[in-house]
Structures are given as structure tokens and as C-alpha cells.
Design a protein around this motif. Structure first.
Motif, mmCIF file in Angstrom:
data_model
loop_
_atom_site.group_PDB
_atom_site.id
_atom_site.type_symbol
_atom_site.label_atom_id
_atom_site.label_comp_id
_atom_site.label_asym_id
_atom_site.label_seq_id
_atom_site.Cartn_x
_atom_site.Cartn_y
_atom_site.Cartn_z
ATOM 1 N N ASN A 1 -60.840 -98.693 7.763
ATOM 2 C CA ASN A 1 -60.501 -99.967 8.382
ATOM 3 C C ASN A 1 -60.752 -101.120 7.407
ATOM 4 N N SER A 2 -60.203 -102.263 7.731
ATOM 5 C CA SER A 2 -60.395 -103.476 6.911
ATOM 6 C C SER A 2 -60.123 -103.191 5.440
ATOM 7 N N LEU A 3 -59.023 -102.543 5.183
ATOM 8 C CA LEU A 3 -58.718 -102.123 3.818
ATOM 9 C C LEU A 3 -58.496 -103.318 2.902
ATOM 10 N N LYS A 4 -58.907 -103.129 1.654
ATOM 11 C CA LYS A 4 -58.808 -104.158 0.634
ATOM 12 C C LYS A 4 -57.946 -103.643 -0.521
ATOM 13 N N PRO A 5 -57.375 -104.539 -1.290
ATOM 14 C CA PRO A 5 -56.581 -104.080 -2.452
ATOM 15 C C PRO A 5 -57.383 -103.176 -3.384
ATOM 16 N N GLU A 6 -58.665 -103.413 -3.497
ATOM 17 C CA GLU A 6 -59.487 -102.581 -4.377
ATOM 18 C C GLU A 6 -59.730 -101.175 -3.838
ATOM 19 N N ASP A 7 -59.279 -100.895 -2.619
ATOM 20 C CA ASP A 7 -59.341 -99.535 -2.081
ATOM 21 C C ASP A 7 -58.159 -98.687 -2.546
ATOM 22 N N GLY B 1 -69.558 -99.388 6.432
ATOM 23 C CA GLY B 1 -69.227 -100.354 7.465
ATOM 24 C C GLY B 1 -67.739 -100.492 7.717
ATOM 25 N N ARG B 2 -66.919 -99.973 6.797
ATOM 26 C CA ARG B 2 -65.459 -100.044 6.966
ATOM 27 C C ARG B 2 -64.844 -98.648 7.140
ATOM 28 N N PHE B 3 -65.423 -97.645 6.510
ATOM 29 C CA PHE B 3 -64.912 -96.283 6.584
ATOM 30 C C PHE B 3 -65.830 -95.436 7.463
ATOM 31 N N GLN C 1 -51.078 -103.136 4.465
ATOM 32 C CA GLN C 1 -51.443 -104.496 4.086
ATOM 33 C C GLN C 1 -52.957 -104.672 4.113
ATOM 34 N N PRO C 2 -53.457 -105.618 3.343
ATOM 35 C CA PRO C 2 -54.901 -105.895 3.403
ATOM 36 C C PRO C 2 -55.342 -106.189 4.829
ATOM 37 N N GLY C 3 -56.485 -105.619 5.186
ATOM 38 C CA GLY C 3 -56.977 -105.748 6.545
ATOM 39 C C GLY C 3 -56.519 -104.652 7.474
ATOM 40 N N GLY C 4 -55.593 -103.847 7.014
ATOM 41 C CA GLY C 4 -55.057 -102.779 7.846
ATOM 42 C C GLY C 4 -55.926 -101.533 7.842
ATOM 43 N N SER C 5 -55.420 -100.500 8.515
ATOM 44 C CA SER C 5 -56.174 -99.258 8.676
ATOM 45 C C SER C 5 -55.306 -98.050 8.359
ATOM 46 N N LEU C 6 -55.969 -97.011 7.922
ATOM 47 C CA LEU C 6 -55.341 -95.709 7.742
ATOM 48 C C LEU C 6 -56.360 -94.642 8.119
ATOM 49 N N ARG C 7 -55.858 -93.497 8.554
ATOM 50 C CA ARG C 7 -56.733 -92.358 8.785
ATOM 51 C C ARG C 7 -56.258 -91.199 7.932
ATOM 52 N N LEU C 8 -57.107 -90.781 7.028
ATOM 53 C CA LEU C 8 -56.804 -89.638 6.178
ATOM 54 C C LEU C 8 -57.310 -88.358 6.838
ATOM 55 N N SER C 9 -56.576 -87.289 6.625
ATOM 56 C CA SER C 9 -56.978 -85.979 7.113
ATOM 57 C C SER C 9 -57.119 -85.011 5.951
ATOM 58 N N GLY D 1 -58.583 -80.615 -2.884
ATOM 59 C CA GLY D 1 -57.203 -80.867 -2.516
ATOM 60 C C GLY D 1 -56.493 -81.596 -3.640
ATOM 61 N N ASN D 2 -55.196 -81.797 -3.489
ATOM 62 C CA ASN D 2 -54.405 -82.460 -4.530
ATOM 63 C C ASN D 2 -54.393 -83.976 -4.410
ATOM 64 N N GLY D 3 -54.797 -84.482 -3.274
ATOM 65 C CA GLY D 3 -54.901 -85.923 -3.125
ATOM 66 C C GLY D 3 -53.742 -86.551 -2.374
ATOM 67 N N THR D 4 -54.011 -87.743 -1.842
ATOM 68 C CA THR D 4 -52.992 -88.548 -1.175
ATOM 69 C C THR D 4 -53.147 -89.999 -1.623
ATOM 70 N N GLN D 5 -52.026 -90.657 -1.872
ATOM 71 C CA GLN D 5 -52.063 -92.023 -2.405
ATOM 72 C C GLN D 5 -52.284 -93.024 -1.283
ATOM 73 N N VAL D 6 -53.208 -93.920 -1.509
ATOM 74 C CA VAL D 6 -53.436 -95.054 -0.609
ATOM 75 C C VAL D 6 -53.199 -96.326 -1.412
ATOM 76 N N THR D 7 -52.292 -97.153 -0.935
ATOM 77 C CA THR D 7 -51.982 -98.414 -1.602
ATOM 78 C C THR D 7 -52.172 -99.553 -0.618
ATOM 79 N N VAL D 8 -53.025 -100.488 -0.977
ATOM 80 C CA VAL D 8 -53.293 -101.643 -0.131
ATOM 81 C C VAL D 8 -52.719 -102.869 -0.835
ATOM 82 N N SER D 9 -51.665 -103.412 -0.265
ATOM 83 C CA SER D 9 -50.970 -104.515 -0.916
ATOM 84 C C SER D 9 -50.155 -105.282 0.107
ATOM 85 N N SER D 10 -50.025 -106.588 -0.131
ATOM 86 C CA SER D 10 -49.182 -107.414 0.727
ATOM 87 C C SER D 10 -47.773 -107.509 0.159
#
Length: 126
Positions: A84-90, A66-68, A13-21, A117-126
Motif C-alpha cells: 500500500n501507499s506505493l512510492k516511485p522508489e518501490d 507500515g506500508r507492506f 500510480q504513487p499512493g496506489g496498491s498492489l498485491r503480489l502472490s 522465483g523469476n520475479g515480477t515487475q512493479v512500476t510506480v509512476s504517474s
């Protein structure tokens, strides 16, 4: 086989966090700068963040500064991107890439990468 494998993407969700490896197999990341890129549908790929092989130099796109936070653990042969503080545009496919560097002090960049790498999908949505 030399490869980079990304993980940690998902739906948040917007405002949430993820950690990619970004984990390397078949080679050591000790001599490589690592860069993260992302590509959203219909848009060009853009450099998001990078870290030099020694970890002393980092860079961030204005849109994520400031967010990543990028970091590396050479003992685990892995680079991380804390988002952190993920936005839909991320929302995008995030990929990591490795660039061999001759010195620890060599600055990181977003061109001339050696491995992807082949990539990983990040979706920021409510």
C-alpha cells in the motif's frame, strides 16, 4: 518440477496498491519460510519482507514497514505481499524465495534460500 511463481506486479500510480502472490508448485510451502526481495536497476537486491513457516514471525525492511504486509495461506500454497501507499522508489523486480525450516518458531531471514522465483515487475509512476 519445483518452482515458485510470482504474480500481481504491474504499473500503479504513487499512493496506489498492489498485491503480489508467490505460488509454489511441485512442493508444499508448509515447511518453508518465504522471503520477498526486490532489485531496482543499478541497485543491489534487498530483502523486503519475510514470514516464518508457521506465520507467527514476520519481518520488514525499514523502507516498507507500515506500508507492506506479508501473509500466507498454506491451504493455497501461496504467500502474499500486500503493498500500500506505493512510492516511485518501490519500483523494482520483486522476487520470492523459500527457505526450509525445521520448526514453526524458526525466524525468517534473507539468506541461504533454497528456491527462487523469476520475479515480477512493479512500476510506480504517474
Amino acid at each position: 518440477q519445483l518452482q515458485l511463481v510470482e504474480s500481481g506486479g504491474g504499473l500503479v500510480q504513487p499512493g496506489g496498491s498492489l498485491r503480489l502472490s508467490c505460488a509454489a508448485s511441485g512442493f508444499t510451502l508448509d515447511y518453508y519460510a518465504i522471503s520477498w526481495f526486490r532489485q531496482a536497476p543499478g541497485k543491489e537486491r534487498e530483502g523486503v519482507s519475510c514470514i516464518s513457516r508457521g506465520g507467527g514471525s514476520t519481518d520488514y525492511a525499514d523502507s516498507v514497514r507500515g506500508r507492506f504486509t506479508i501473509s500466507r495461506d498454506n491451504a493455497k500454497n501461496t504467500v502474499y505481499l500486500q503493498m500500500n501507499s506505493l512510492k516511485p522508489e518501490d519500483t523494482a523486480v520483486y522476487s520470492c524465495a523459500a527457505d526450509w525450516q525445521p520448526h514453526n518458531s524458526w525466524p525468517c531471514h534473507y539468506y541461504g534460500m533454497d528456491y527462487w522465483g523469476n520475479g515480477t515487475q512493479v512500476t510506480v509512476s504517474s
